[in-house]
Enzyme design. Structure first.
Site, PDB file in Angstrom:
ATOM      1  N   ASP A   1       9.009  -4.515   5.543  1.00  0.00           N
ATOM      2  CA  ASP A   1       7.851  -5.404   5.446  1.00  0.00           C
ATOM      3  C   ASP A   1       8.238  -6.632   4.634  1.00  0.00           C
ATOM      4  O   ASP A   1       8.246  -6.597   3.393  1.00  0.00           O
ATOM      5  CB  ASP A   1       6.668  -4.673   4.801  1.00  0.00           C
ATOM      6  CG  ASP A   1       6.087  -3.595   5.716  1.00  0.00           C
ATOM      7  OD1 ASP A   1       6.843  -3.063   6.553  1.00  0.00           O
ATOM      8  OD2 ASP A   1       4.892  -3.286   5.577  1.00  0.00           O
TER       9      ASP A   1
ATOM     10  N   LYS B   1       1.197  -8.713   9.312  1.00  0.00           N
ATOM     11  CA  LYS B   1       0.507  -7.907   8.290  1.00  0.00           C
ATOM     12  C   LYS B   1      -0.273  -8.826   7.359  1.00  0.00           C
ATOM     13  O   LYS B   1       0.199  -9.901   7.001  1.00  0.00           O
ATOM     14  CB  LYS B   1       1.548  -7.083   7.520  1.00  0.00           C
ATOM     15  CG  LYS B   1       1.018  -6.257   6.361  1.00  0.00           C
ATOM     16  CD  LYS B   1       2.155  -5.448   5.748  1.00  0.00           C
ATOM     17  CE  LYS B   1       1.747  -4.779   4.446  1.00  0.00           C
ATOM     18  NZ  LYS B   1       2.863  -4.000   3.846  1.00  0.00           N
TER      19      LYS B   1
ATOM     20  N   LYS C   1      -1.183  -5.219  11.183  1.00  0.00           N
ATOM     21  CA  LYS C   1      -1.417  -4.229  10.121  1.00  0.00           C
ATOM     22  C   LYS C   1      -2.387  -4.810   9.106  1.00  0.00           C
ATOM     23  O   LYS C   1      -2.181  -5.910   8.585  1.00  0.00           O
ATOM     24  CB  LYS C   1      -0.102  -3.846   9.429  1.00  0.00           C
ATOM     25  CG  LYS C   1      -0.309  -2.899   8.235  1.00  0.00           C
ATOM     26  CD  LYS C   1       1.011  -2.441   7.627  1.00  0.00           C
ATOM     27  CE  LYS C   1       0.764  -1.622   6.360  1.00  0.00           C
ATOM     28  NZ  LYS C   1       2.026  -1.114   5.761  1.00  0.00           N
TER      29      LYS C   1
END
Length: 247
Positions: free
Chosen positions: A99, A173, A207
């Site tokens: 990430d 995300k 996400k």
């Protein structure tokens, strides 16, 4: 709904941030990893220096739990070379998901080429090593227009440079959960921001990280179209309770 398949159980505090000693913070991290194994969550999201610990615990438990870690966290302002070096180490240590914090400040300052290069190069590294890559855009630091533009930019880089079958492995995300907002405004996922991300990141998955504290909120995110949810209260959410955790 089996919400567990969407939950990335998350603990990303350093010892200093948690107000703990290093050894105490390792114990807390171990607790999160063990809980994720026992609850059969999809993934445990931890800091890079804890990946080896998680790998050892998961192997010993003969578990299928996956490991995610954060790269250039939480500011995202490191050089491309530093991002790559941290990601390579995480891959060697056994991480499954990487990430990356996008350099959203560079994006806000108009340095779009820098952002495009880091998205392309870091994604190439992750996908070449069969990892899932997520790009954290830090929605609390952006206005609506910037959320739309940055989500679109990431989508365009991926769609232009990778095969369609790889699109599900590159997420956009929402948040780190560590951004300091003014006037106690949300620093995690909100329905309006996630809606903008979904509309502009598609066909890439999204996400929702931070701010989801109940089973009902998690279900609402999934019904919107979110594929993963990051939370430090995964067990409480899965059990239908409200999480009082910050993230």
């Amino acid at each position: 709904m089996n919400i567990k398949q969407y939950l990335d159980s998350t603990y990303l505090k350093t010892a200093a941030q948690a107000g703990l000693s290093v050894d105490e913070n390792i114990l807390v991290t171990k607790g999160f990893i063990q809980e994720a194994i026992e609850e059969r969550f999809k993934l445990i999201m931890i800091r890079p220096d804890m990946v080896c610990l998680a790998k050892k615990m998961i192997t010993e438990a003969n578990s299928t739990l996956q490991i995610g870690t954060v790269i250039d966290f939480p500011q995202g302002e490191s050089s491309l070379e530093e991002k790559l070096a941290e990601a390579i180490q995480a891959i060697q240590d056994g991480a499954d998901d990487l990430d990356f914090v996008c350099n959203y400040e560079a994006f806000k300052n108009g340095n779009v080429d820098l952002v495009k290069e880091e998205i392309l190069t870091c994604t190439q590294l992750g996908l070449a090593n069969k990892k899932v890559v997520k790009w954290i855009i830090e929605i609390a630091a952006l206005n609506d227009k910037q959320i739309i533009q940055l989500s679109s930019l990431i989508k365009n880089v991926i769609v232009s440079n990778f095969e369609q079958e790889l699109f599900p492995k590159v997420f956009v995300k929402s948040s780190t959960g560590f951004y300091k907002t003014e006037n106690n405004l949300p620093n995690g996922a909100t329905i309006p921001a996630i809606t903008m991300m979904l509309e502009n990141a598609s066909p890439l998955p999204v996400k929702a990280a931070g701010g989801v504290r109940t089973y009902e909120e998690a279900v609402a995110m999934v019904q919107l179209g979110v594929k993963r949810i990051g939370t430090s209260g995964a067990k409480m959410i899965a059990n239908g309770q409200k999480s009082n955790n910050e993230y």
